[in-house]
Scaffold this motif. Structure first.
Motif, PDB file in Angstrom:
ATOM      1  N   ARG A  21       0.830  -1.215   0.000  1.00 61.20           N
ATOM      2  CA  ARG A  21       0.000   0.000   0.000  1.00 61.20           C
ATOM      3  C   ARG A  21       0.860   1.260   0.000  1.00 61.20           C
ATOM      4  O   ARG A  21       0.469   2.283  -0.572  1.00 61.20           O
ATOM      5  CB  ARG A  21      -0.940  -0.021   1.204  1.00 61.20           C
ATOM      6  CG  ARG A  21      -2.032  -1.083   1.086  1.00 61.20           C
ATOM      7  CD  ARG A  21      -2.852  -1.202   2.353  1.00 61.20           C
ATOM      8  NE  ARG A  21      -3.760  -2.335   2.264  1.00 61.20           N
ATOM      9  CZ  ARG A  21      -3.973  -3.205   3.246  1.00 61.20           C
ATOM     10  NH1 ARG A  21      -3.336  -3.059   4.407  1.00 61.20           N
ATOM     11  NH2 ARG A  21      -4.808  -4.208   3.083  1.00 61.20           N
ATOM     12  N   VAL A  22       2.023   1.188   0.622  1.00 60.50           N
ATOM     13  CA  VAL A  22       2.955   2.324   0.582  1.00 60.50           C
ATOM     14  C   VAL A  22       3.453   2.539  -0.847  1.00 60.50           C
ATOM     15  O   VAL A  22       3.561   3.675  -1.310  1.00 60.50           O
ATOM     16  CB  VAL A  22       4.137   2.097   1.546  1.00 60.50           C
ATOM     17  CG1 VAL A  22       5.248   3.120   1.289  1.00 60.50           C
ATOM     18  CG2 VAL A  22       3.671   2.207   2.991  1.00 60.50           C
ATOM     19  N   ALA A  28       1.164   7.189  -6.678  1.00 62.10           N
ATOM     20  CA  ALA A  28       0.171   8.255  -6.843  1.00 62.10           C
ATOM     21  C   ALA A  28       0.801   9.624  -6.603  1.00 62.10           C
ATOM     22  O   ALA A  28       0.544  10.581  -7.346  1.00 62.10           O
ATOM     23  CB  ALA A  28      -0.995   8.028  -5.885  1.00 62.10           C
ATOM     24  N   GLU A  29       1.636   9.723  -5.590  1.00 61.93           N
ATOM     25  CA  GLU A  29       2.291  10.996  -5.280  1.00 61.93           C
ATOM     26  C   GLU A  29       3.248  11.420  -6.390  1.00 61.93           C
ATOM     27  O   GLU A  29       3.374  12.605  -6.690  1.00 61.93           O
ATOM     28  CB  GLU A  29       3.040  10.881  -3.950  1.00 61.93           C
ATOM     29  CG  GLU A  29       2.113  10.799  -2.740  1.00 61.93           C
ATOM     30  CD  GLU A  29       2.861  10.563  -1.435  1.00 61.93           C
ATOM     31  OE1 GLU A  29       4.056  10.173  -1.490  1.00 61.93           O
ATOM     32  OE2 GLU A  29       2.248  10.750  -0.364  1.00 61.93           O
ATOM     33  N   TYR A  30       3.913  10.461  -7.009  1.00 60.01           N
ATOM     34  CA  TYR A  30       4.861  10.775  -8.083  1.00 60.01           C
ATOM     35  C   TYR A  30       4.163  11.472  -9.246  1.00 60.01           C
ATOM     36  O   TYR A  30       4.729  12.357  -9.891  1.00 60.01           O
ATOM     37  CB  TYR A  30       5.536   9.488  -8.555  1.00 60.01           C
ATOM     38  CG  TYR A  30       6.594   9.684  -9.616  1.00 60.01           C
ATOM     39  CD1 TYR A  30       7.822  10.270  -9.300  1.00 60.01           C
ATOM     40  CD2 TYR A  30       6.383   9.265 -10.929  1.00 60.01           C
ATOM     41  CE1 TYR A  30       8.807  10.441 -10.266  1.00 60.01           C
ATOM     42  CE2 TYR A  30       7.359   9.434 -11.902  1.00 60.01           C
ATOM     43  CZ  TYR A  30       8.572  10.020 -11.567  1.00 60.01           C
ATOM     44  OH  TYR A  30       9.545  10.192 -12.534  1.00 60.01           O
ATOM     45  N   ILE A  33      -1.633  12.436  -8.415  1.00 57.68           N
ATOM     46  CA  ILE A  33      -3.036  12.038  -8.559  1.00 57.68           C
ATOM     47  C   ILE A  33      -3.574  11.609  -7.199  1.00 57.68           C
ATOM     48  O   ILE A  33      -2.798  11.275  -6.296  1.00 57.68           O
ATOM     49  CB  ILE A  33      -3.208  10.891  -9.577  1.00 57.68           C
ATOM     50  CG1 ILE A  33      -2.550   9.600  -9.057  1.00 57.68           C
ATOM     51  CG2 ILE A  33      -2.639  11.281 -10.933  1.00 57.68           C
ATOM     52  CD1 ILE A  33      -2.909   8.359  -9.851  1.00 57.68           C
ATOM     53  N   PRO A  34      -4.892  11.595  -7.018  1.00 59.20           N
ATOM     54  CA  PRO A  34      -5.443  11.144  -5.737  1.00 59.20           C
ATOM     55  C   PRO A  34      -5.050   9.699  -5.442  1.00 59.20           C
ATOM     56  O   PRO A  34      -5.262   8.804  -6.265  1.00 59.20           O
ATOM     57  CB  PRO A  34      -6.960  11.278  -5.940  1.00 59.20           C
ATOM     58  CG  PRO A  34      -7.117  12.302  -7.019  1.00 59.20           C
ATOM     59  CD  PRO A  34      -5.949  12.086  -7.934  1.00 59.20           C
ATOM     60  N   HIS A  35      -4.497   9.508  -4.282  1.00 63.53           N
ATOM     61  CA  HIS A  35      -4.074   8.176  -3.850  1.00 63.53           C
ATOM     62  C   HIS A  35      -5.249   7.193  -3.878  1.00 63.53           C
ATOM     63  O   HIS A  35      -5.123   6.046  -4.315  1.00 63.53           O
ATOM     64  CB  HIS A  35      -3.493   8.332  -2.431  1.00 63.53           C
ATOM     65  CG  HIS A  35      -3.174   7.069  -1.726  1.00 63.53           C
ATOM     66  ND1 HIS A  35      -3.079   7.005  -0.353  1.00 63.53           N
ATOM     67  CD2 HIS A  35      -2.940   5.813  -2.172  1.00 63.53           C
ATOM     68  CE1 HIS A  35      -2.789   5.771   0.003  1.00 63.53           C
ATOM     69  NE2 HIS A  35      -2.701   5.030  -1.073  1.00 63.53           N
TER      70      HIS A  35
END
Length: 209
Positions: A21-22, A28-30, A33-35
Motif C-alpha cells: 500500500r505504501v 500516486a504521489e509521483y 493524482i489522488p491516492h
C-alpha cells in the motif's frame, strides 16, 4: 506477484499488505493524482475478495500474456498483438495503453515514467521495460501515469491538481476501463465502493493513509 526487489530486499521472502500500500501511495504521489483513485482502480482490477480459484486463474492468464509480451519484445514482434498486447499485470493494462501513457508523461511532463530509485533499484538494472506485468511495482507507476493522463483529459487542464467532482472522478474511472456500457458499469461499481468506504460499509483493500 512478479516483483523485482531492491538489492537490500533480495533475501526477503514476502511483502506485507502495508508495504504494498505504501508503494501505491508513492506511485500516486509521483504523478500528483489522488491516492484513493489508484487504490480503487487496483481493487476493481484485482478483486481481492474473489475466490482463490478465480484469483489463480486471473494470475495465470495475465502471466501468460506478460510472458508473450516479453518474448515478443525479444523476438522482434514475432508474437501476434492480440496475444502479446493484451491486458496484464497488477493494473491490468494493455501494452498499447501503457506505452501511450508513457509517451504522454515524457512529452507533456518531461519526466521519466519511473523515479530512479524504482527504475534502477537492483544492481542498476533498468526496470522501465514498458511491458505490463513484467514488474508489478513498475505497473503501479504506469497505471498512475495513465490516470494522470485521463484526469488531464477529463478536466481539460494539464497538471490538474484541484479537487475532482464525483462526475469527473466517475468519468476518469470509466475511461480507465474503456468505453460503452461495461465501462459505465465499471465506474458505477467503483463509485459505490468509494461511497461504501466513506460510510464504513466497504473496505478499500489497497488504500492506507
Amino acid at each position: 506477484m512478479w516483483y523485482v526487489p531492491k538489492t537490500k530486499e533480495l533475501l526477503k521472502a514476502s511483502f506485507s499488505d502495508s508495504e504494498i500500500r505504501v508503494w501505491i501511495k508513492q506511485a500516486a504521489e509521483y504523478y500528483g493524482i489522488p491516492h484513493v483513485l489508484l487504490a480503487v482502480i487496483l481493487q476493481q482490477e484485482n478483486g481481492p475478495k474473489g475466490s482463490k480459484f478465480l484469483q489463480t486463474m486471473q494470475f495465470g492468464e495475465r502471466s501468460v500474456t506478460t510472458l508473450l509480451a516479453i518474448v515478443d519484445n525479444i523476438a522482434f514482434d514475432v508474437v501476434p498483438d492480440k496475444l502479446a498486447g493484451g491486458s496484464s499485470g497488477f493494473a491490468n493494462m494493455s501494452r498499447a495503453t501503457l506505452q501511450n501513457s508513457v509517451k504522454y508523461t515524457e512529452n507533456y511532463y518531461c519526466k521519466k515514467p519511473l523515479p530512479e530509485d524504482v527504475q534502477y533499484r537492483i544492481f542498476g538494472w533498468n526496470q522501465d521495460t514498458r511491458i505490463p506485468g513484467d514488474d508489478w511495482k513498475a505497473d503501479l507507476y504506469y497505471a498512475a501515469g495513465h490516470l494522470r493522463e485521463l484526469i488531464d483529459r477529463a478536466t481539460g487542464t494539464r497538471c490538474h491538481s484541484g479537487t475532482l467532482t464525483p462526475e469527473l472522478l466517475k468519468k476518469v474511472i470509466a475511461s480507465y476501463n474503456g468505453s460503452g456500457p461495461l465501462a459505465e458499469k465499471y465506474s458505477s461499481d467503483a463509485m459505490k465502493l468509494l461511497d461504501g468506504a466513506k460510510s464504513g460499509t466497504a473496505w478499500l483493500y489497497f488504500y492506507e493513509k
